[in-house]
Write a protein that holds these residues in place. Structure first.
Motif, PDB file in Angstrom:
ATOM      1  N   PRO A 161       0.830  -1.207   0.000  1.00  9.95           N
ATOM      2  CA  PRO A 161       0.000   0.000   0.000  1.00  9.95           C
ATOM      3  C   PRO A 161       0.864   1.257   0.000  1.00  9.95           C
ATOM      4  CG  PRO A 161      -0.821  -1.588   1.596  1.00  9.95           C
ATOM      5  CD  PRO A 161       0.501  -2.112   1.105  1.00  9.95           C
ATOM      6  N   GLY A 162       0.571   2.146  -0.936  1.00  9.53           N
ATOM      7  CA  GLY A 162       1.308   3.400  -1.000  1.00  9.53           C
ATOM      8  C   GLY A 162       2.623   3.304  -1.731  1.00  9.53           C
ATOM      9  N   ALA A 163       2.935   2.143  -2.309  1.00 11.77           N
ATOM     10  CA  ALA A 163       4.192   1.975  -3.042  1.00 11.77           C
ATOM     11  C   ALA A 163       3.921   1.108  -4.268  1.00 11.77           C
ATOM     12  CB  ALA A 163       5.261   1.353  -2.154  1.00 11.77           C
ATOM     13  N   ALA A 164       3.370   1.718  -5.292  1.00 13.29           N
ATOM     14  CA  ALA A 164       2.995   0.990  -6.496  1.00 13.29           C
ATOM     15  C   ALA A 164       4.210   0.289  -7.097  1.00 13.29           C
ATOM     16  CB  ALA A 164       2.379   1.950  -7.510  1.00 13.29           C
ATOM     17  N   GLY A 165       4.024  -0.987  -7.434  1.00 11.87           N
ATOM     18  CA  GLY A 165       5.093  -1.741  -8.063  1.00 11.87           C
ATOM     19  C   GLY A 165       5.969  -2.503  -7.101  1.00 11.87           C
ATOM     20  N   ALA A 166       5.917  -2.188  -5.819  1.00 10.09           N
ATOM     21  CA  ALA A 166       6.740  -2.895  -4.838  1.00 10.09           C
ATOM     22  C   ALA A 166       6.023  -4.166  -4.410  1.00 10.09           C
ATOM     23  CB  ALA A 166       7.006  -2.008  -3.630  1.00 10.09           C
ATOM     24  N   ARG A 167       6.798  -5.213  -4.123  1.00  9.49           N
ATOM     25  CA  ARG A 167       6.205  -6.470  -3.702  1.00  9.49           C
ATOM     26  C   ARG A 167       6.225  -6.571  -2.183  1.00  9.49           C
ATOM     27  NH1 ARG A 167       9.375 -10.725  -2.346  1.00  9.49           N
ATOM     28  NH2 ARG A 167       7.784 -12.169  -3.103  1.00  9.49           N
ATOM     29  N   VAL A 168       5.297  -7.347  -1.646  1.00  9.93           N
ATOM     30  CA  VAL A 168       5.214  -7.560  -0.200  1.00  9.93           C
ATOM     31  C   VAL A 168       6.168  -8.684   0.196  1.00  9.93           C
ATOM     32  CG1 VAL A 168       3.723  -8.258   1.700  1.00  9.93           C
ATOM     33  CG2 VAL A 168       2.828  -6.795  -0.121  1.00  9.93           C
ATOM     34  N   ALA A 169       7.027  -8.404   1.139  1.00 10.19           N
ATOM     35  CA  ALA A 169       7.969  -9.414   1.627  1.00 10.19           C
ATOM     36  C   ALA A 169       7.261 -10.276   2.681  1.00 10.19           C
ATOM     37  CB  ALA A 169       9.216  -8.753   2.201  1.00 10.19           C
ATOM     38  N   TRP A 170       6.288 -11.057   2.216  1.00 12.15           N
ATOM     39  CA  TRP A 170       5.462 -11.815   3.154  1.00 12.15           C
ATOM     40  C   TRP A 170       6.282 -12.870   3.888  1.00 12.15           C
ATOM     41  CZ3 TRP A 170       4.968 -17.057   2.722  1.00 12.15           C
ATOM     42  CH2 TRP A 170       5.280 -17.644   1.480  1.00 12.15           C
ATOM     43  N   GLU A 171       7.360 -13.341   3.270  1.00 16.75           N
ATOM     44  CA  GLU A 171       8.200 -14.326   3.933  1.00 16.75           C
ATOM     45  C   GLU A 171       8.863 -13.730   5.176  1.00 16.75           C
ATOM     46  OE1 GLU A 171       8.633 -15.002  -0.595  1.00 16.75           O
ATOM     47  OE2 GLU A 171       8.497 -13.326   0.794  1.00 16.75           O
ATOM     48  N   ALA A 172       9.277 -12.463   5.083  1.00 17.07           N
ATOM     49  CA  ALA A 172       9.860 -11.790   6.247  1.00 17.07           C
ATOM     50  C   ALA A 172       8.836 -11.667   7.362  1.00 17.07           C
ATOM     51  CB  ALA A 172      10.389 -10.410   5.853  1.00 17.07           C
ATOM     52  N   HIS A 173       7.591 -11.364   7.001  1.00 17.32           N
ATOM     53  CA  HIS A 173       6.514 -11.286   7.993  1.00 17.32           C
ATOM     54  C   HIS A 173       6.354 -12.627   8.703  1.00 17.32           C
ATOM     55  CE1 HIS A 173       4.489  -8.063   5.209  1.00 17.32           C
ATOM     56  NE2 HIS A 173       5.663  -7.686   5.664  1.00 17.32           N
ATOM     57  N   ALA A 174       6.360 -13.706   7.907  1.00 19.66           N
ATOM     58  CA  ALA A 174       6.154 -15.040   8.478  1.00 19.66           C
ATOM     59  C   ALA A 174       7.288 -15.409   9.426  1.00 19.66           C
ATOM     60  CB  ALA A 174       6.038 -16.079   7.364  1.00 19.66           C
ATOM     61  N   PHE A 175       8.521 -15.154   9.010  1.00 15.12           N
ATOM     62  CA  PHE A 175       9.662 -15.456   9.879  1.00 15.12           C
ATOM     63  C   PHE A 175       9.604 -14.622  11.155  1.00 15.12           C
ATOM     64  CE2 PHE A 175      11.657 -17.409   6.137  1.00 15.12           C
ATOM     65  CZ  PHE A 175      12.305 -18.491   6.724  1.00 15.12           C
ATOM     66  N   GLY A 176       9.214 -13.345  11.038  1.00 15.74           N
ATOM     67  CA  GLY A 176       9.105 -12.495  12.215  1.00 15.74           C
ATOM     68  C   GLY A 176       8.038 -12.981  13.170  1.00 15.74           C
ATOM     69  N   PHE A 177       6.893 -13.397  12.616  1.00 17.96           N
ATOM     70  CA  PHE A 177       5.791 -13.893  13.447  1.00 17.96           C
ATOM     71  C   PHE A 177       6.213 -15.144  14.214  1.00 17.96           C
ATOM     72  CE2 PHE A 177       2.096 -16.508  14.253  1.00 17.96           C
ATOM     73  CZ  PHE A 177       1.159 -15.607  14.727  1.00 17.96           C
ATOM     74  N   VAL A 178       6.814 -16.089  13.501  1.00 24.18           N
ATOM     75  CA  VAL A 178       7.246 -17.336  14.141  1.00 24.18           C
ATOM     76  C   VAL A 178       8.295 -17.047  15.212  1.00 24.18           C
ATOM     77  CG1 VAL A 178       8.431 -19.530  13.761  1.00 24.18           C
ATOM     78  CG2 VAL A 178       6.673 -18.764  12.162  1.00 24.18           C
ATOM     79  N   ALA A 179       9.213 -16.124  14.911  1.00 32.40           N
ATOM     80  CA  ALA A 179      10.233 -15.766  15.898  1.00 32.40           C
ATOM     81  C   ALA A 179       9.602 -15.188  17.157  1.00 32.40           C
ATOM     82  CB  ALA A 179      11.222 -14.763  15.297  1.00 32.40           C
TER      83      ALA A 179
END
Length: 209
Positions: A161-179
């Motif tokens: 959101p707010g950054a057209a063309g950028a991808r979401v680093a969902w893997e980083a989110h997942a690793f952070g959540f698990v940590a």
């Protein structure tokens, strides 16, 4: 918690005044794998891709941080809380780099650290006494499954959101959540508030008048 959430938009405002817009603060997995720019794993947590991105992280940090912050009181607790936030963010960044070792995409944002707070907060759902839900608890697993499904879904859309063309680093989110979910227990045992042992005088009678 208020200071942490408020710092994100303030730091983004400072970022917008940098000559490169803060691009040098982001990390690139392929560069890290070459043994360079390791400091960007840390600095990337304090840069964002736009006002919408940073405000979403600030709101999420303010929503999920307080249950965790309440477990870490006083000056030592504040340092412990900030350390927990940073460590989960670093785990998220390293995890993303390991999944995408050849990527030269510039990655940044506090999302992995915020997801770390979320993982820890989910272990406190409905627990007013500060005790943690087991990792096998049905309520925790259900909430974790829902948030991960949303995370992956948004990641597959590939829109920040707010950054057209950028991808979401969902893997980083997942690793952070698990940590966050895994580390909150050991973290509290090692760096949480010290409980005072119960003590009582040998004479349990009424105090003198």
């Amino acid at each position: 918690m208020v200071l942490l959430a408020a710092s994100l938009p303030v730091l983004f405002w400072l970022q917008t005044n940098l000559p490169d817009g803060g691009l040098s603060l982001a990390f690139q997995p392929a560069v890290l794998m070459q043994g360079e720019a390791w400091s960007t794993l840390f600095t990337s947590m304090f840069m964002h891709h736009g006002w919408t991105h940073v405000l979403m992280n600030a709101v999420a940090a303010f929503a999920f941080g307080p249950p965790v912050a309440r477990l870490m009181r006083g000056p030592e607790g504040a340092a412990s809380f900030l350390g927990f936030y940073i460590v989960t963010g670093l785990v998220g960044a390293v995890g993303y780099a390991l999944v995408h070792p050849d990527s030269f995409d510039a990655v940044g944002g506090a999302s992995a650290a915020v997801f770390g707070l979320m993982g820890a907060a989910f272990r406190l759902l409905g627990r007013r006494d500060g005790t943690l839900r087991p990792l096998t608890d049905r309520r925790f697993l259900l909430m974790a499954a829902v948030i991960m499904a949303v995370n992956i879904g948004v990641g597959l859309i590939g829109l920040v959101p707010g950054a057209a063309g950028a991808r979401v680093a969902w893997e980083a989110h997942a690793f952070g959540f698990v940590a966050g979910a895994l580390l909150i227990g050991p973290w509290l045992r090692l760096l949480g508030p010290r409980r005072r042992p119960f003590d009582s005088p040998p004479n349990l009678g009424d105090p003198p008048a």
